[in-house]
Every structure is written in structure tokens, then in C-alpha cells.
Scaffold this active site. Sequence first.
Site, mmCIF file in Angstrom:
data_model
loop_
_atom_site.group_PDB
_atom_site.id
_atom_site.type_symbol
_atom_site.label_atom_id
_atom_site.label_comp_id
_atom_site.label_asym_id
_atom_site.label_seq_id
_atom_site.Cartn_x
_atom_site.Cartn_y
_atom_site.Cartn_z
ATOM 1 N N ARG A 63 0.866 -1.175 0.000
ATOM 2 C CA ARG A 63 0.000 0.000 0.000
ATOM 3 C C ARG A 63 0.902 1.223 0.000
ATOM 4 O O ARG A 63 1.895 1.255 0.750
ATOM 5 C CB ARG A 63 -0.867 -0.030 1.271
ATOM 6 N N TYR B 219 -2.569 11.569 6.322
ATOM 7 C CA TYR B 219 -2.904 10.251 6.829
ATOM 8 C C TYR B 219 -1.924 9.181 6.366
ATOM 9 O O TYR B 219 -1.463 9.211 5.223
ATOM 10 C CB TYR B 219 -4.318 9.861 6.342
ATOM 11 N N ASP C 95 -5.197 4.050 0.010
ATOM 12 C CA ASP C 95 -6.337 4.270 0.891
ATOM 13 C C ASP C 95 -6.756 5.736 0.840
ATOM 14 O O ASP C 95 -6.002 6.618 1.222
ATOM 15 C CB ASP C 95 -5.928 3.895 2.331
ATOM 16 N N HIS D 24 -9.218 6.893 2.493
ATOM 17 C CA HIS D 24 -9.604 7.158 3.880
ATOM 18 C C HIS D 24 -10.813 8.065 4.012
ATOM 19 O O HIS D 24 -10.816 9.023 4.789
ATOM 20 C CB HIS D 24 -8.408 7.718 4.666
ATOM 21 N N GLU E 19 -9.016 2.195 -1.781
ATOM 22 C CA GLU E 19 -9.757 1.875 -0.553
ATOM 23 C C GLU E 19 -10.487 3.093 -0.006
ATOM 24 O O GLU E 19 -9.965 4.214 -0.043
ATOM 25 C CB GLU E 19 -8.777 1.357 0.490
ATOM 26 N N GLU F 62 -13.837 -1.134 6.339
ATOM 27 C CA GLU F 62 -13.178 -1.421 7.625
ATOM 28 C C GLU F 62 -13.930 -0.801 8.784
ATOM 29 O O GLU F 62 -13.837 -1.263 9.916
ATOM 30 C CB GLU F 62 -11.734 -0.955 7.621
ATOM 31 N N ARG G 219 -13.679 -4.928 3.178
ATOM 32 C CA ARG G 219 -12.585 -4.603 4.107
ATOM 33 C C ARG G 219 -12.900 -5.007 5.549
ATOM 34 O O ARG G 219 -12.077 -4.839 6.434
ATOM 35 C CB ARG G 219 -12.321 -3.092 4.080
ATOM 36 N N GLU H 193 -4.632 -7.312 4.938
ATOM 37 C CA GLU H 193 -3.754 -6.233 5.373
ATOM 38 C C GLU H 193 -2.882 -6.742 6.519
ATOM 39 O O GLU H 193 -3.373 -7.414 7.433
ATOM 40 C CB GLU H 193 -4.588 -5.033 5.854
ATOM 41 N N TRP I 41 -11.690 11.795 8.577
ATOM 42 C CA TRP I 41 -10.246 11.537 8.729
ATOM 43 C C TRP I 41 -9.869 10.277 7.981
ATOM 44 O O TRP I 41 -10.643 9.312 8.002
ATOM 45 C CB TRP I 41 -9.882 11.370 10.197
#
Length: 408
Positions: A149, A161, A216, A218, A242, A268, A289, A345, A408
Site C-alpha cells: 500500500r 494520513y 487508501d 480514507h 480503498e 473497515e 474490508r 492487510e 479523517w
Amino acid sequence: AGTRIRSAEVLISSPSRNFVTLRITTEDGVTGLGDATLNGRELSVASYLQDHVAPLLVGLDAHRIEDTWQLLYRGAYWRRGPVTMTAIAAVDVALWDIKAKLAGMPLHQLLGGASRDGVLVYGHASGRDLDALHDSVRERIAEGFHAVRIQAAVPGIRTVYGVSSKPTGRSSYEPAQRATLAVETEWDTDRYLRFVPDMFDSVRQEFGVELPLLHDGHHRMTPIQAARLGKDLEPYRPFWLEDCTPAENQEALRLVRQHTTTPLAIGEVMNTVWDFQTLIREHLIDFVRASAAHTGGITGLRRVFDYAALYGVRSGSHGATDISPVGMAAALHLDLAINNFGIQEYMQHDPLVAEVFHSAYTFADGCMHPGDDPGLGVTYDDAAADRFAYEPAYLPVARRVDGTVHDW
Ligand SMILES: O=NC(=O)[C@@H](O)[C@H](O)[C@H](O)CO
Ligand SMILES: [Co+2]
């Protein structure tokens, strides 16, 4: 019977970061472990288990995993959500650990046995600039990762991030800041959207077209911004993009899907199959995820993956440092057994974590394996755990330059 539950203990320890672990013990003294860690809100799950669930468990037959899952899901009356589903997950995984130990088998054997020899994992590479990112990718490859990643600081944005502030040699960053609400007040999506294709271009130039690259987003883009980034990344063939946009509104991904063939991974932060129903049924995502630790355990997550399999959607479970070795082991047993496995992951935990959690899983040549110890293959060292006291820790909060709270 000897398999009645004698006790359910909530164990809190903080080797490099907070972990909450549930230990269930049967009358015969057989123990099972479950990961009850919810990053930034750990004590809410500790209380949910200690104050509300543990008293219900004592005396139940530890073999009754499905019945206990349904009792805790339907019996609470209030449904879904990360606290409830993480608490249920911890009970579920601990009971699977016990059942597999009693059967004298590694957990994956009770899930249908291995469907492959090893579980492909991806590591985290990050850098404050592209040279540092390239060094980090080289480190992950040298460590044996076959998928990486990539995240990098965005020019013009001070905080960002997913970039490790640690010296090189350690891929994982720990987003949870102890005792302070870390507010990041710099986010600028336009700068980010201009930068990420350049980041991919530079990594592809340096490492070639074969290396699977993941990124990602995010949760920070609107659907049309996510569509734009997905389209701009197509020449670089990412393995996945992602969390490209917040997905409580699952239909938002229709807009992204209309514009790009870049594979999408979501979930996630989600915790039941209902959070995925539209995403999966309408083929809006390619990877789920969700983690066993936050989605009602092996029982809960297995249902999501089996539903996903009907639509050609594969697994891509969350495995960041706030998933404890117990949660990681549960993930690996399920990853090994299901047919529609995609990727796992794997952020390496801080070395301190192994003083508390002794795990049988291994990493070599790009893949992990849960090991063949009976059960999950993880033991918990109480004496070591007592050396690491809990400290409140918070995940960052993003605010845009004008001060508006952002994802975030
Ligand atoms: O893909 N991995 C991630 O997005 C992680 O960095 C999550 O923000 C943290 O694990 C949250 O606790
Ligand atoms: Co993520």
C-alpha cells in the site's frame, strides 16, 4: 458439562497501543481469546463486555457458538454498531478458539480446511516525500511483501494520513495519539487529487507494472471526486482504491462505479452484512474490508464473505496495528478457508506486542499462515500484560483549512 462457561474476563493492556482482549474459560479450564479492541473507544467495549455480557455468559455451553451469537445480537434489542459488534466478535472468536482446542485442530479446519497454502498479505509503505516512499517500498519488498500500500505526504499539506513518523524500518504508524485529541487542520482534497496520480506514476516508474499497489483514500472524497481519482489512476492499474468515499450511503458508489474500472475496497469501519448489502448486490465494490474483530467475529464475517461470493466480491480484511494478534489470527484462519479470499492487510505490530501476545502465525514470501496449533494459535501473557497500563488514546480528527470537520 465441562464445557460450560466458568468465567469471561476482560483483559486490558497497552504494549505500544491499547488492546482489549476477552478470555473465556470453561469449567474444564479450557480458555479461548477474542479481540475486543475498538481504536479510540476501547473502554466502551470493555464495559459492554464486563458489565453487560460477561454475566450472561457464565453457565452457557461454550459449544453453542451460533446460539450465543444470536442471543447477544437479538437479545440486546439495540442492533448493529461498532461497540456491540466488536463485543459480540470477541465472544464469538473466543468460543471458536475453545471449540477448535477441544477438537484438537487449528481453527481453519473447522471452517472447511485450507483452500490455499498461504494468505497473500500487503504491507504499508509511506513517506514524507516520494524518495522516502520509494525507500519504504524497497523495505517492504526486502521484508518479503509481494503487495504494497502506498501513501505519501501531499505537497502543501503539513499533516497527512498514513505516513509513518517513525525512522525507516518500521512501516506501521500508530494513528491513535495518547491522551490527546489529535486534530489535523490541513486537509485539501484538490491538492490530494492532483498529487496521487503523480505518486503512482513515480512508483510505477521505479518498481515496474507488476507490483500490486494499493492506496487508501480514507473516506475523504465526495463520490465525484472519488470517480475522478479512480479514473486518473486507471493507467497505473492499482490493486485497489480503498475507502474512496464515505459509504453509509452505499448508493454513492453507483456514481463512482459509473466512471471507473479501478477496483474498489470498502468497509473497515462497517460491522454487519447490512452495511454491505447494496455494495455487494449491485457490484459496487470488489473487496470487503471488514474485519472479524469488528463484524461479529468469525460467525458474522463469514456471512458477509459468503454473501460477497455470490457476486464475485472478494475479501480484503482490515489488519492494522489496532487489530490485535488475536484479531489477526482469526482473520488468517478465515482467510485461509474461504474460496473468495482476496488479500489481507498486515501492518507489523510493535515488538512490544509480542511480549503480551504469543502467536503461532508466520509471514514468509509474501504470505501469512495461521499455523497448526489447536485453536486460534495465540496465548496471552498476563504478567507481561500487567506491565503496560491503559492510557486513553484518540484517533485524529480532520478539519479542512477553513476549520470544517472533515472525514479523517
Ligand atoms: O486501512 N487501514 C486504515 O485505514 C487504518 O489506518 C485505520 O485508519 C486504523 O486502523 C483505524 O483504527
Ligand atoms: Co483504511
